[in-house]
Design a protein around this motif. Structure first.
Motif, PDB file in Angstrom:
ATOM      1  N   TYR A 389       0.842  -1.192   0.000  1.00 47.08           N
ATOM      2  CA  TYR A 389       0.000   0.000   0.000  1.00 47.08           C
ATOM      3  C   TYR A 389       0.884   1.251   0.000  1.00 47.08           C
ATOM      4  CZ  TYR A 389      -3.715  -3.219   1.476  1.00 47.08           C
ATOM      5  OH  TYR A 389      -4.617  -4.249   1.548  1.00 47.08           O
ATOM      6  N   ARG A 390       0.759   2.053  -1.052  1.00 48.56           N
ATOM      7  CA  ARG A 390       1.446   3.342  -1.055  1.00 48.56           C
ATOM      8  C   ARG A 390       0.400   4.433  -1.322  1.00 48.56           C
ATOM      9  NH1 ARG A 390       4.956   3.806  -6.622  1.00 48.56           N
ATOM     10  NH2 ARG A 390       3.208   3.847  -8.068  1.00 48.56           N
ATOM     11  N   THR A 391      -0.529   4.494  -0.442  1.00 51.02           N
ATOM     12  CA  THR A 391      -1.643   5.439  -0.559  1.00 51.02           C
ATOM     13  C   THR A 391      -1.440   6.662   0.321  1.00 51.02           C
ATOM     14  OG1 THR A 391      -2.804   4.103   1.086  1.00 51.02           O
ATOM     15  CG2 THR A 391      -3.314   3.686  -1.228  1.00 51.02           C
ATOM     16  N   GLU A 392      -0.264   6.768   0.935  1.00 53.85           N
ATOM     17  CA  GLU A 392       0.049   7.929   1.768  1.00 53.85           C
ATOM     18  C   GLU A 392       1.304   8.606   1.243  1.00 53.85           C
ATOM     19  OE1 GLU A 392      -0.348   7.433   5.988  1.00 53.85           O
ATOM     20  OE2 GLU A 392      -1.631   5.677   5.761  1.00 53.85           O
ATOM     21  N   GLY A 393       1.664   9.730   1.849  1.00 56.99           N
ATOM     22  CA  GLY A 393       2.774  10.534   1.355  1.00 56.99           C
ATOM     23  C   GLY A 393       2.292  11.494   0.275  1.00 56.99           C
ATOM     24  N   ILE A 394       3.221  11.958  -0.539  1.00 54.82           N
ATOM     25  CA  ILE A 394       2.886  12.844  -1.660  1.00 54.82           C
ATOM     26  C   ILE A 394       2.380  11.973  -2.802  1.00 54.82           C
ATOM     27  CG2 ILE A 394       3.754  14.565  -3.286  1.00 54.82           C
ATOM     28  CD1 ILE A 394       5.957  15.197  -1.220  1.00 54.82           C
ATOM     29  N   ILE A 395       1.111  12.093  -3.137  1.00 52.06           N
ATOM     30  CA  ILE A 395       0.505  11.224  -4.149  1.00 52.06           C
ATOM     31  C   ILE A 395      -0.342  11.996  -5.152  1.00 52.06           C
ATOM     32  CG2 ILE A 395       0.467   9.184  -2.663  1.00 52.06           C
ATOM     33  CD1 ILE A 395      -2.462   9.807  -2.045  1.00 52.06           C
ATOM     34  N   ASP A 396      -0.483  13.320  -4.980  1.00 54.24           N
ATOM     35  CA  ASP A 396      -1.451  14.067  -5.777  1.00 54.24           C
ATOM     36  C   ASP A 396      -0.925  14.496  -7.145  1.00 54.24           C
ATOM     37  OD1 ASP A 396       0.349  15.933  -4.913  1.00 54.24           O
ATOM     38  OD2 ASP A 396      -1.121  17.302  -4.035  1.00 54.24           O
TER      39      ASP A 396
END
Length: 474
Positions: A389-396
């Motif tokens: 899961y890499r749904t956090e951090g800078i993703i926008d």
């Protein structure tokens, strides 16, 4: 400070500045491993392709050099390979001991294959005056030549990406090429273009057997979307490749993560090593880094492993850090629904061994930052799948970046895990590298904790250790 910017990898190769993508021209020669790569020396965009250049003596620490090959009247310099022409089969060298020959794609009005040669260990190159050596007027995508010497047929063999299939060519001298055969049109996954092929002869672990492996990178239609690398195992007779796999079950992914692409191997090495571009064409042009854009995976040693008559690619990461900063704990039992937490650095190798878990066991690890972001790996033995899961951090910056990345465990319960965490990536090697997943991350904070958790059964951890890795740039 240079090489200390936010999200700058500390032990993965990146250029000082500007754009890079595919690794090219990987060759070992006179004590040096050469890493050439697609390079825009002017901006952070994919344009005006040159070959950049770096060298290493250990496949871990790299020294960046200047531009190796620049565009000319035939076009820009796209991907390709390099070989040691040790017997001067090309006749391009004054010495009978030869030198280095690069084989690359000229991208102009059409894509054509050309060569250049170097007599000073790859520092300067002379383009062959008779380029292109394989002209093209019919195929739009006709590129990425990977060349090696085929001993049984006593010829140089080229594998070439041709849109929706691979073509094989043979040559006695790297200049005069003859079409040998084609492969791949009957196989699935033609949504994206086939790119960056490779042809390898790999040992099968635990035996004296070796098998041929054909590598194909595909841009679009990867297992988690976008770019990815798959492979076929089989035989090669100097003319044709004959796969073991039937068409309906042919696709075996070398790395089911989001960010491992265009991987190719080094020429002129005893063991086989390869490296990939650590990015995905879905968002490569907008990843939130500067003044560089993109870098390479860790180098991996390659072999094959036989399971139930099926040959699986095995990859072992190369980490050459002399650090003695190892912390370890043994015989830790984590009850169902609980978590153990440990302090780690943001550049670390984590190694975990567990006792043989049941087929129903679900467990995992989290990499947690000082801003409570969590990048989580869940192992589901019952489904024989993992999810990262890499749904956090800078993703926008891209709708394709946030992801629950899934991959197969090949019917094997996970008994060991190596996770290599850099400032903007996590590379996961499960069961000794039979399952591999490479994923970029862009945390707002800094990774400071490792958490190990059990979901439905108690988990017996035989050993957990981590090594803080030093920066290769210091």
């Amino acid at each position: 400070m240079l090489y200390q910017e936010k999200h700058r990898p500390q032990f993965h190769f990146t250029p000082k500045e500007n754009w890079i993508n595919d690794p090219n021209g990987l060759v070992y020669y006179e004590g040096e491993y050469h890493l050439f790569y697609q390079r825009n020396p002017h901006t952070n965009d994919h344009a005006d392709m040159h070959w950049g250049h770096a060298t290493s003596t250990d496949l871990y620490h790299w020294e960046e050099h200047g531009i190796a090959l620049a565009p000319d009247e035939l076009g820009t310099i796209f991907s390709g390979s390099a070989v040691v022409d040790k017997n001067n089969t090309s006749g391009l060298f004054e010495s009978d001991t030869g030198g280095l020959v690069a084989i690359f794609t000229h991208d102009g009005e059409s894509q054509q294959q050309s060569i250049a040669y170097s007599e000073d260990k790859g520092r300067t190159w002379t383009k062959y005056e008779g380029n292109p050596v394989i002209p093209n007027t019919k195929i739009k995508d006709f590129r990425d030549p990977k060349v090696s010497w085929h001993e049984d047929s006593k010829q140089w063999v080229m594998v070439l990406a041709c849109g929706d299939h691979i073509q094989f060519y043979g040559s006695p001298n790297l200049i005069d090429w003859t079409y040998l055969s084609s492969f791949g049109k009957e196989y699935p996954s033609h949504i994206g273009v086939w790119e960056c092929p490779d042809l390898l002869y790999l040992p099968v672990e635990g035996s004296s057997q070796k098998e041929w492996v054909l590598i194909v990178s595909i841009n679009a239609d990867g297992p988690n979307g976008g770019s990815a690398v798959y492979y076929f195992t089989g035989s090669f007779d100097g003319k044709e490749f004959h796969p073991n796999e039937k068409s309906e079950d042919a696709l075996k992914w070398a790395d089911a993560g989001k960010d491992f692409y265009a991987a190719v191997s080094w020429d002129n090495t005893e063991d086989t090593y390869w490296i990939g571009w650590m990015n995905n064409w879905q968002y490569a042009g907008v990843v939130p880094v500067s003044p560089w854009r993109s870098g390479m995976s860790l180098v991996r040693k390659m072999s094959l492993y036989e399971k139930d008559g099926n040959l699986l690619l095995k990859q072992e990461p190369i980490v050459r850090d002399s650090s003695k900063e190892v912390t370890s704990y043994q015989d830790v039992t984590i009850q169902a629904g609980t978590t153990e937490s440990y302090d780690i650095s943001d550049t670390a190798q984590i190694d975990l061994q567990v006792s043989k878990a049941s087929d129903s066991t679900k467990w995992g690890v989290k990499f947690v930052t000082d801003q409570d972001e969590a990048f989580q790996l869940v192992i589901d033995n019952q489904a024989s799948m993992y999810t990262f899961y890499r749904t956090e951090g800078i993703i926008d910056f891209s709708e394709d970046f946030p992801e629950e990345v899934k991959g197969s465990l090949h019917g094997l319960n996970v008994q060991d895990l190596t996770a290599i965490v850099d400032r903007s990536s996590v590379e996961l090697f499960l069961n000794g590298g039979l399952t591999v997943s490479t994923n970029l991350i862009y945390p707002k904070g800094t990774v400071t904790k490792l958490e190990i958790f059990a979901v439905n059964d108690a988990l017996k951890v035989d050993n957990v250790s981590w090594t803080s890795l030093h920066s290769i740039w210091k």
